[in-house]
Each structure stands twice: as structure tokens, then as C-alpha cells.
Design an enzyme around this catalytic site. Structure first.
Site, PDB file in Angstrom:
ATOM      1  N   SER A 215       0.842  -1.189   0.000  1.00 31.04           N
ATOM      2  CA  SER A 215       0.000   0.000   0.000  1.00 31.04           C
ATOM      3  C   SER A 215       0.885   1.249   0.000  1.00 31.04           C
ATOM      4  O   SER A 215       2.034   1.200  -0.467  1.00 31.04           O
ATOM      5  CB  SER A 215      -0.911  -0.032   1.228  1.00 31.04           C
ATOM      6  OG  SER A 215      -1.750   1.080   1.225  1.00 31.04           O
ATOM      7  N   TYR A 238      -4.507   6.515  -8.099  1.00 33.40           N
ATOM      8  CA  TYR A 238      -3.456   5.823  -7.327  1.00 33.40           C
ATOM      9  C   TYR A 238      -3.855   5.738  -5.850  1.00 33.40           C
ATOM     10  O   TYR A 238      -3.873   4.657  -5.265  1.00 33.40           O
ATOM     11  CB  TYR A 238      -2.129   6.582  -7.473  1.00 33.40           C
ATOM     12  CG  TYR A 238      -1.002   5.979  -6.664  1.00 33.40           C
ATOM     13  CD1 TYR A 238      -0.329   4.867  -7.137  1.00 33.40           C
ATOM     14  CD2 TYR A 238      -0.610   6.525  -5.439  1.00 33.40           C
ATOM     15  CE1 TYR A 238       0.714   4.294  -6.402  1.00 33.40           C
ATOM     16  CE2 TYR A 238       0.430   5.973  -4.709  1.00 33.40           C
ATOM     17  CZ  TYR A 238       1.086   4.856  -5.193  1.00 33.40           C
ATOM     18  OH  TYR A 238       2.107   4.295  -4.469  1.00 33.40           O
ATOM     19  N   LYS A 242      -4.864   2.413  -3.449  1.00 35.59           N
ATOM     20  CA  LYS A 242      -4.170   2.045  -2.213  1.00 35.59           C
ATOM     21  C   LYS A 242      -5.153   2.000  -1.034  1.00 35.59           C
ATOM     22  O   LYS A 242      -5.035   1.174  -0.141  1.00 35.59           O
ATOM     23  CB  LYS A 242      -3.019   3.024  -1.935  1.00 35.59           C
ATOM     24  CG  LYS A 242      -1.918   2.992  -2.993  1.00 35.59           C
ATOM     25  CD  LYS A 242      -1.278   1.615  -3.133  1.00 35.59           C
ATOM     26  CE  LYS A 242      -0.217   1.539  -4.210  1.00 35.59           C
ATOM     27  NZ  LYS A 242       0.350   0.194  -4.405  1.00 35.59           N
TER      28      LYS A 242
HETATM   29  N1  LIG Z   1       8.300   4.603  -4.361  1.00 37.17           N
HETATM   30  C1  LIG Z   1       7.543   4.947  -3.343  1.00 37.17           C
HETATM   31  O1  LIG Z   1       7.799   5.929  -2.639  1.00 37.17           O
HETATM   32  C2  LIG Z   1       6.329   4.141  -3.010  1.00 37.17           C
HETATM   33  C3  LIG Z   1       5.559   4.551  -1.915  1.00 37.17           C
HETATM   34  C4  LIG Z   1       4.453   3.805  -1.563  1.00 37.17           C
HETATM   35  C5  LIG Z   1       4.134   2.674  -2.271  1.00 37.17           C
HETATM   36  N2  LIG Z   1       4.889   2.297  -3.328  1.00 37.17           N
HETATM   37  C6  LIG Z   1       4.482   1.080  -4.053  1.00 37.17           C
HETATM   38  O2  LIG Z   1       5.578   0.226  -4.267  1.00 37.17           O
HETATM   39  C7  LIG Z   1       5.338  -0.575  -5.427  1.00 37.17           C
HETATM   40  C8  LIG Z   1       6.563  -0.536  -6.329  1.00 37.17           C
HETATM   41  O3  LIG Z   1       6.730   0.785  -6.783  1.00 37.17           O
HETATM   42  P1  LIG Z   1       8.161   1.411  -7.108  1.00 37.17           P
HETATM   43  O4  LIG Z   1       8.226   2.692  -6.380  1.00 37.17           O
HETATM   44  O5  LIG Z   1       9.232   0.423  -6.927  1.00 37.17           O
HETATM   45  O6  LIG Z   1       7.953   1.780  -8.646  1.00 37.17           O
HETATM   46  P2  LIG Z   1       8.756   1.337  -9.952  1.00 37.17           P
HETATM   47  O7  LIG Z   1      10.211   1.437  -9.739  1.00 37.17           O
HETATM   48  O8  LIG Z   1       8.141   2.109 -11.054  1.00 37.17           O
HETATM   49  O9  LIG Z   1       8.381  -0.207 -10.108  1.00 37.17           O
HETATM   50  C9  LIG Z   1       7.106  -0.620 -10.490  1.00 37.17           C
HETATM   51  C10 LIG Z   1       7.190  -2.039 -10.999  1.00 37.17           C
HETATM   52  O10 LIG Z   1       5.878  -2.472 -11.345  1.00 37.17           O
HETATM   53  C11 LIG Z   1       5.909  -2.997 -12.649  1.00 37.17           C
HETATM   54  N3  LIG Z   1       4.631  -2.853 -13.318  1.00 37.17           N
HETATM   55  C12 LIG Z   1       3.952  -1.720 -13.580  1.00 37.17           C
HETATM   56  N4  LIG Z   1       2.814  -1.994 -14.240  1.00 37.17           N
HETATM   57  C13 LIG Z   1       2.786  -3.330 -14.395  1.00 37.17           C
HETATM   58  C14 LIG Z   1       1.881  -4.208 -15.029  1.00 37.17           C
HETATM   59  N5  LIG Z   1       0.773  -3.787 -15.641  1.00 37.17           N
HETATM   60  N6  LIG Z   1       2.152  -5.530 -15.011  1.00 37.17           N
HETATM   61  C15 LIG Z   1       3.258  -5.984 -14.416  1.00 37.17           C
HETATM   62  N7  LIG Z   1       4.166  -5.206 -13.819  1.00 37.17           N
HETATM   63  C16 LIG Z   1       3.926  -3.888 -13.822  1.00 37.17           C
HETATM   64  C17 LIG Z   1       6.992  -2.213 -13.365  1.00 37.17           C
HETATM   65  O11 LIG Z   1       7.402  -2.898 -14.527  1.00 37.17           O
HETATM   66  P3  LIG Z   1       7.962  -2.087 -15.828  1.00 37.17           P
HETATM   67  O12 LIG Z   1       9.374  -1.754 -15.520  1.00 37.17           O
HETATM   68  O13 LIG Z   1       7.791  -3.057 -16.933  1.00 37.17           O
HETATM   69  O14 LIG Z   1       7.107  -0.871 -15.982  1.00 37.17           O
HETATM   70  C18 LIG Z   1       8.043  -2.168 -12.279  1.00 37.17           C
HETATM   71  O15 LIG Z   1       8.749  -3.363 -12.230  1.00 37.17           O
HETATM   72  C19 LIG Z   1       4.079   0.000  -6.074  1.00 37.17           C
HETATM   73  O16 LIG Z   1       2.975  -0.795  -5.705  1.00 37.17           O
HETATM   74  C20 LIG Z   1       3.947   1.372  -5.446  1.00 37.17           C
HETATM   75  O17 LIG Z   1       2.638   1.832  -5.410  1.00 37.17           O
HETATM   76  C21 LIG Z   1       5.985   3.008  -3.728  1.00 37.17           C
END
Ligand SMILES: NC(=O)c1ccc[n+]([C@@H]2O[C@H](COP(=O)([O-])OP(=O)(O)OC[C@H]3O[C@@H](n4cnc5c(N)ncnc54)[C@H](OP(=O)(O)O)[C@@H]3O)[C@@H](O)[C@H]2O)c1
Length: 427
Positions: A215, A238, A242
């Protein structure tokens, strides 16, 4: 118990979606490191990484092997020769899935079910933001006047409205479309978890599998509208996705949702269904905020400053951000269950102090609090009152009841949607 059953139990399998970047990749690195240090030598880890393409998968596996080598080298410095034993305890393999394409999700489920190997942990990590940009004047003003709050709870992101993920058939037909952010972040994982739950049952000497949902601190109650579960009319798809995740997981063990969760997790006689856990990584610098390089570094600096100003929600590094989901993956099942049983079901967060020392803490959720209990106060829970979203109110008897009623409703709606799409895909 025969030899092969015995062997299977010693392999701990964890599937991570979206493993090629950001938190997904760091979660895999951290799983390797912590598994080798915390689990007995008799156990090995099978890391199953999913990406959207074969080339990304190959590249991810290469980078994970490189990470493993670094970890082994460090171990060898402490105990010469130990790396050979440790290396044999890690196996990495890959699968492709596009969570926005339900056919692809079903196919992954079928491949794994046909193989029949047990799955211990499913980490529903992949996700998208669905943002088209920032309101720059508002962002600059908010950050300069209210740095810590503005970097934790940004109000200046601009989201696409009505973005859809077209499914097969006539892709322009509304009944072949689903909300894009909703499907990538929630519904694709929802279908996958349903498909894989027969591989995650507990019973006998096996503990139930764990489904870990990722989340966000930005899962505001006001961002979610039960009349628009897919957030097609919202510019905060988004945050809505969540909040939906929070509602589903936190109410997943209440008697009032049992009918839906029993069908969802394919509960059968004498077997324990997998258990759902909720985690969030705090705020981390990853590619989810799709910014040009210079601005990405400006964001990185802004996040570090927020931490230095006292925010507990800025791990910044994705390796630190992965601490909560990795803890939920590897901690003894009984201790996690006991904590949630005694203090209530929680949203487990990755948090750091000003120096970046990490810890896992409970996070406040609107209408639920820290454990679904009325009357809990922010004071004493690591200065969280000072870092609370300003619109947050204490949980009251009424808001706790509303949360549960909403949880029951979204469980029913999600189950209906799953059945509808399973029929469509079969037809
Ligand atoms: N970064 C933060 O501060 C933060 C905070 C709270 C929550 N989150 C959560 O953490 C999780 C990971 O995010 P992140 O920050 O690491 O972002 P990220 O670096 O953009 O990674 C997202 C990953 O999800 C994959 N993805 C996106 N759409 C997809 C789909 N339709 N099918 C399969 N894979 C898909 C992407 O693959 P591709 O490379 O092919 O696009 C990538 O591997 C997410 O759920 C996000 O909401 C992140």
C-alpha cells in the site's frame, strides 16, 4: 513423509511482482540477504521474479545474481569458504506477466498451478502511479512552506482521469475495459492471488502462505469512492487503489467478510487459507515518479531533507523501504499472527530515524487506526502525531463501524467483478 515431500518443505518460495525496478528489485536483494542470515542452513530460498518482458526478466536475474555474489564475498570475509554453502541455498527463476492483461495473469496462474510447487509468499508489489505531471507552482510553494508534510502527503500531483486497460476482443467496448491504475495495482494481483491460493494452503506441518499487499502512506479515505471502485472518474486513481488495498486487507479476517474471503482464497475443509498482510515502504526514490533526471535528483534531495527534518516516513532508499515486506515474508508466522491477534491487524510500514536506521512500525489508517481499535491515540507511537496527515481524525466507534461496512462492501464488489471477468475470459 516421503523424501520429495521433505525436500519441498525445505524450499521457501517467494514470488515478487514488478521485480525489475525500484522496490521490487530491492525486495528481492533484501530477501536474499536476510534469508541467508536468518533461516537455518537446511532451508533454501526460491525467488520467483515476475516482469513484463523476457528481456527485463533476464536482466533482473543477472543483476540479482550479481547482488548475491557481493553478499557471498562479504560472508567469505567473515568465514572463509562459507560462500559455497550459502550459494547453493538461493535459486532464482522468472516468469512474465502483465497485470493489466487479465489473460496474461490467468496464464501465469495456470502455469504455476500445473507445476504444483508450493508457494509460501506472494508479494503484490508491481504498480503504477497514473500521474501526468505535477502542478509546479503548487509543489514549490508547498515544499518551501511546509517541507516535511508536503514531501510525505503531496497534494500537487496531477493524475490522469479515466485511463483504462483494454482487455481482449473489441478493445474500445466499455465492457472490455478496466481502470488502468486499479488493474495494475489491485485487480491484476487480486486475480493472481485467487489463482495461486491453492498452492498456499496451510495444514499439517505447513504454515499458511502469506499474501503481502503493498500500500502507501497516501491511501487517504477521501480518495476512495465505493460507487467508483475502479476510480475511473477520479484524478486520484493511485490513492484510491491504495485505500482499496487497505480496506481489503485490514477487513480480510473479520467474520463479516468471511463469505467473500472464503471464495476468494478457495478455502477448503481442514486446510488453512493463506493469510493476507499489508505493508507500505514509506517514501522512496524510484522510477514510479516518472521525472527527468535533474528533477529526479531534486526529488531525492527533497526526500532526504524531509527525513533530516524528522519525518519517519522517508527511507528514501528502496532497500530500506523493503524492510517491512521482507520482514512480513520471513518472520516466524506464529509471531506475526500473535501480534495481529493481540494488537489488531496492521498496516506495517518501513520507517527510519533521522540517520536512516530502519524499523518496521504500525501505520495509522483512516477509520481503522493502528489496529482497528477505538480510542488509540497517536502519542507514544514514535512521534507519529507530528507526522500525521493533517486531515486525519482519531478512530471513533462510528468510523470503525463505517470502515468495516465499507470493507464488507468492497469485498463483495471485488468478488463479483472477479467472477464476471473469469466468465468473460473463459467464454
Ligand atoms: N516509491 C515509493 O515511494 C512508493 C511509496 C508507496 C508505495 N509504493 C508502491 O511500491 C510498489 C513498487 O513501486 P516502485 O516505487 O518500486 O515503482 P517502480 O520502480 O516504477 O516499479 C514498479 C514495478 O511495477 C511494474 N509494473 C507496472 N505496471 C505493471 C503491469 N501492468 N504488469 C506488471 N508489472 C507492472 C513495473 O514494470 P515495468 O518496468 O515493466 O514498468 C516495475 O517493475 C508500487 O505498488 C507502489 O505503489 C511506492
Amino acid at each position: 513423509m516421503n523424501g520429495s515431500e521433505d525436500e519441498q518443505q525445505l524450499v521457501y518460495t517467494v514470488l515478487v511482482t514488478g521485480a525489475n525496478s525500484g522496490l521490487g528489485f530491492s525486495t528481492c536483494c533484501r530477501l536474499i540477504d536476510e534469508f541467508l542470515h536468518s533461516r537455518p542452513q537446511t532451508q533454501s530460498l526460491h525467488l520467483l521474479v515476475t516482469t513484463r518482458s523476457t528481456s527485463k526478466n533476464k536482466d533482473t536475474q543477472t543483476r540479482l545474481h550479481a547482488h548475491l555474489q557481493k553478499t557471498l564475498l562479504k560472508a567469505d570475509k567473515g568465514t572463509p569458504g562459507i560462500s559455497k554453502v550459502l550459494a547453493s541455498r538461493i535459486k532464482i527463476s522468472g516468469e512474465q506477466v502483465d497485470l493489466c492483461n487479465l489473460r496474461s495473469v490467468k496464464e501465469l496462474g495456470k502455469r504455476l498451478l500445473d507445476r504444483g510447487d508450493r508457494l509460501d509468499v506472494l508479494i503484490c508489489n508491481a504498480g503504477i502511479g497514473g500521474w501526468k505531471g505535477l502542478n509546479w507552482p503548487s509543489a514549490i510553494w508547498a515544499i518551501l512552506t511546509d517541507w516535511r508534510h508536503a514531501c510525505t502527503y503531496p497534494t500537487y500531483k496531477l493524475g490522469f482521469v479515466g485511463a483504462v486497460a483494454a482487455q481482449e476482443g473489441d478493445e474500445t467496448a466499455p465492457d472490455q475495459q478496466l481502470g488502468e491504475v486499479f488493474t495494475a495495482n489491485v485487480f491484476g494481483h487480486y486475480i493472481l492471488a485467487h489463482e495461486l491460493s491453492p498452492l498456499m494452503k496451510g495444514g499439517g506441518s505447513k504454515e499458511p502462505g502469506r499474501i503481502i499487499w503493498i500500500s502507501s502512506i497516501e491511501a487517504y479515505a477521501h480518495a476512495f469512492d465505493a460507487e467508483d471502485v475502479q476510480a475511473l472518474k477520479s484524478d486520484a486513481a493511485y490513492e484510491s487503489s491504495k485505500r482499496l488495498t487497505d480496506l481489503l486487507v485490514l477487513t480480510s479476517e473479520l467474520p463479516s467478510t468471511k463469505m467473500s474471503t472464503t471464495a476468494f482464497l478457495q478455502e477448503a475443509d481442514k486446510q488453512q487459507k493463506p493469510k493476507m498482510f499489508l505493508a507500505h515502504p514509506g517514501v522512496c526514490a524510484t522510477s514510479i515518479a516518472d521525472l527527468p533526471l535533474v528533477l529526479w535528483y531534486a526529488m531525492l534531495l527533497a526526500q532526504y531533507i524531509a527525513r533530516w527534518l524528522g519525518s519517519p516516513w522517508h527511507p528514501v532508499s528502496s532497500y530500506l523501504g523493503a524492510v517491512s515486506s521482507v520482514w512480513l515474508s520471513l518472520a516466524p508466522f506464529s509471531s506475526l499472527s500473535t501480534q495481529e491477534l493481540t494488537e489488531g491487524k496492521a498496516k506495517w510500514a518501513s520507517s527510519t530515524d533521522v540517520f536512516g536506521n530502519e524499523r518496521v512500525v504500525r501505520t495509522e489508517v483512516g477509520g481503522w487506526g493502528w489496529g482497528g481499535k477505538v480510542g488509540e491515540k497517536a502519542d507514544g507511537k514514535m512521534r507519529l502525531s507530528a507526522n500525521r496527515w493533517r486531515g486525519q481524525e482519531d478512530v471513533t466507534k462510528e468510523s470503525r463501524e463505517e470502515f468495516e461496512v465499507l470493507g464488507q462492501r468492497v469485498w463483495r464488489d471485488m468478488e463479483k467483478l472477479r467472477e464476471t471477468w473469469e466468465d468473460k475470459l473463459e467464454a
